[in-house]
Scaffold this motif. Sequence first.
Motif, mmCIF file in Angstrom:
data_model
loop_
_atom_site.group_PDB
_atom_site.id
_atom_site.type_symbol
_atom_site.label_atom_id
_atom_site.label_comp_id
_atom_site.label_asym_id
_atom_site.label_seq_id
_atom_site.Cartn_x
_atom_site.Cartn_y
_atom_site.Cartn_z
ATOM 1 N N GLU A 283 43.638 40.866 37.397
ATOM 2 C CA GLU A 283 42.397 41.575 37.700
ATOM 3 C C GLU A 283 42.080 42.610 36.615
ATOM 4 N N ARG A 284 40.803 42.809 36.367
ATOM 5 C CA ARG A 284 40.364 43.856 35.431
ATOM 6 C C ARG A 284 40.270 45.176 36.188
ATOM 7 N N THR A 285 41.397 45.805 36.355
ATOM 8 C CA THR A 285 41.468 47.069 37.080
ATOM 9 C C THR A 285 40.968 48.216 36.191
ATOM 10 N N PRO A 286 40.748 49.402 36.767
ATOM 11 C CA PRO A 286 40.383 50.553 35.924
ATOM 12 C C PRO A 286 41.426 50.848 34.848
ATOM 13 N N THR A 321 52.559 40.349 34.902
ATOM 14 C CA THR A 321 52.614 41.805 34.792
ATOM 15 C C THR A 321 51.365 42.458 35.369
ATOM 16 N N ALA A 322 50.203 41.841 35.148
ATOM 17 C CA ALA A 322 48.981 42.374 35.755
ATOM 18 C C ALA A 322 49.079 42.316 37.272
ATOM 19 N N GLY A 323 49.736 41.267 37.790
ATOM 20 C CA GLY A 323 49.914 41.149 39.231
ATOM 21 C C GLY A 323 50.777 42.248 39.811
ATOM 22 N N LEU A 324 51.594 42.882 38.972
ATOM 23 C CA LEU A 324 52.403 44.018 39.402
ATOM 24 C C LEU A 324 51.634 45.334 39.333
ATOM 25 N N GLY A 325 50.401 45.278 38.821
ATOM 26 C CA GLY A 325 49.612 46.488 38.668
ATOM 27 C C GLY A 325 49.838 47.213 37.354
ATOM 28 N N VAL A 326 50.528 46.566 36.397
ATOM 29 C CA VAL A 326 50.799 47.178 35.097
ATOM 30 C C VAL A 326 49.615 46.903 34.168
ATOM 31 N N PRO A 327 49.062 47.921 33.506
ATOM 32 C CA PRO A 327 47.952 47.675 32.565
ATOM 33 C C PRO A 327 48.351 46.641 31.520
ATOM 34 N N THR A 328 47.551 45.589 31.403
ATOM 35 C CA THR A 328 47.886 44.446 30.550
ATOM 36 C C THR A 328 46.681 44.043 29.727
ATOM 37 N N LEU A 329 46.910 43.843 28.432
ATOM 38 C CA LEU A 329 45.892 43.267 27.547
ATOM 39 C C LEU A 329 46.408 41.936 27.045
ATOM 40 N N ASP A 330 45.536 40.938 27.037
ATOM 41 C CA ASP A 330 45.917 39.584 26.650
ATOM 42 C C ASP A 330 44.981 39.111 25.531
ATOM 43 N N GLY A 331 45.321 37.980 24.935
ATOM 44 C CA GLY A 331 44.481 37.450 23.869
ATOM 45 C C GLY A 331 44.536 38.269 22.598
#
Length: 365
Positions: A283-286, A321-331
Amino acid sequence: MVEDVCAWARHESPTDDAAAVDAMMDRLVAGLEGEPVGIERLPGREGLGGSVILRAGPATQREHALVLSHLDTVHPIGTLEDGLPVRVEGDRIYGPGVYDMKGGAYLALQAFLEVARKGTAKRPMVYLFTPDEEIGSPTTRALIEHLGRDAAAVLVTEPARDGGKIVTCRKGVGRFEVHVEGRPAHSGSRHAQGRNAIHEAARQIAAIEAMTDYDRGVTTTVGLIKGGTAMNTIPQHCRFAIDLRVETAADGEEFSRAILGLAPQRPDFKVTVTGGMNRPTFERTPQVAALYEAAVGLAAEIGFALEETTRTGGGSDGNFTAGLGVPTLDGLGIDGDGAHTLEEYGLVSSLGPRAMLMARLLETV
């Protein structure tokens, strides 16, 4: 960098060839001699290759910055000679896995080593190279999530999209196996006594495909099917696989229940379904948005404009990692196109700027 990326691409490492993947990990480690990094080798499991963990940066108790790359590819051994030789044509490097994702893994490694040498990392750095992302990371998901839980941010070197855009959200992925059992019979003399498992599977597949809802971003695909034993025998068994893609965790739960709850549509059949969500939604969280904005600012300082793509249907280890709520950037890997095809290429011109961006992220996040 171009020569080294070409060398990595020439080292074929399909996921299902553990020896080839381990040899690729050997190549990685051999190039680290004398570098200020800690190296940990983890053996492979379940017939797959092993992993490598690199550690560098300040020796503090702060949360670390985690970089994720995979060194397995979808291309079988022999692709170099039959369809996709490594070559440089203008701004393009062609080769098996050069775009997905050896080019990105290599440029990120150079950034990691540069920051380690300079001692400019803001926090401890951890770099994980895995052997099985292309098949859903069955042996490394727990390791990815373990390292992710202690991370302040996760940077994934999957390839850039649509002209250099990075990824800030991905669909979740579900994988299911269906076994339909009917009753065998001779197709000529005992046809009425048989119960055709392939025919029942066809009814089930029609129902599964009808679950696709483009407005909700939900897709269901039956891409593999196997059944029957002979032309003149009513088939007793049919098996097929389902690929589910969803945009939200709630949709993942809803459609997983629907698929797992499939029941026979005609008497005298048995339907057994196994599986579930293979990758959670990204998810694109804040927090992800804030990390993206920081990357945009760093890219502007370097001299290029960084954009994000719309939600992509493909999954990656960043989903975990995003599913754990950790800020993640991909690509954050190499720009190019043609992943998983015989036209796969990366852009030479993207190597330098994106390596610089990775280095600045490791120095600032």
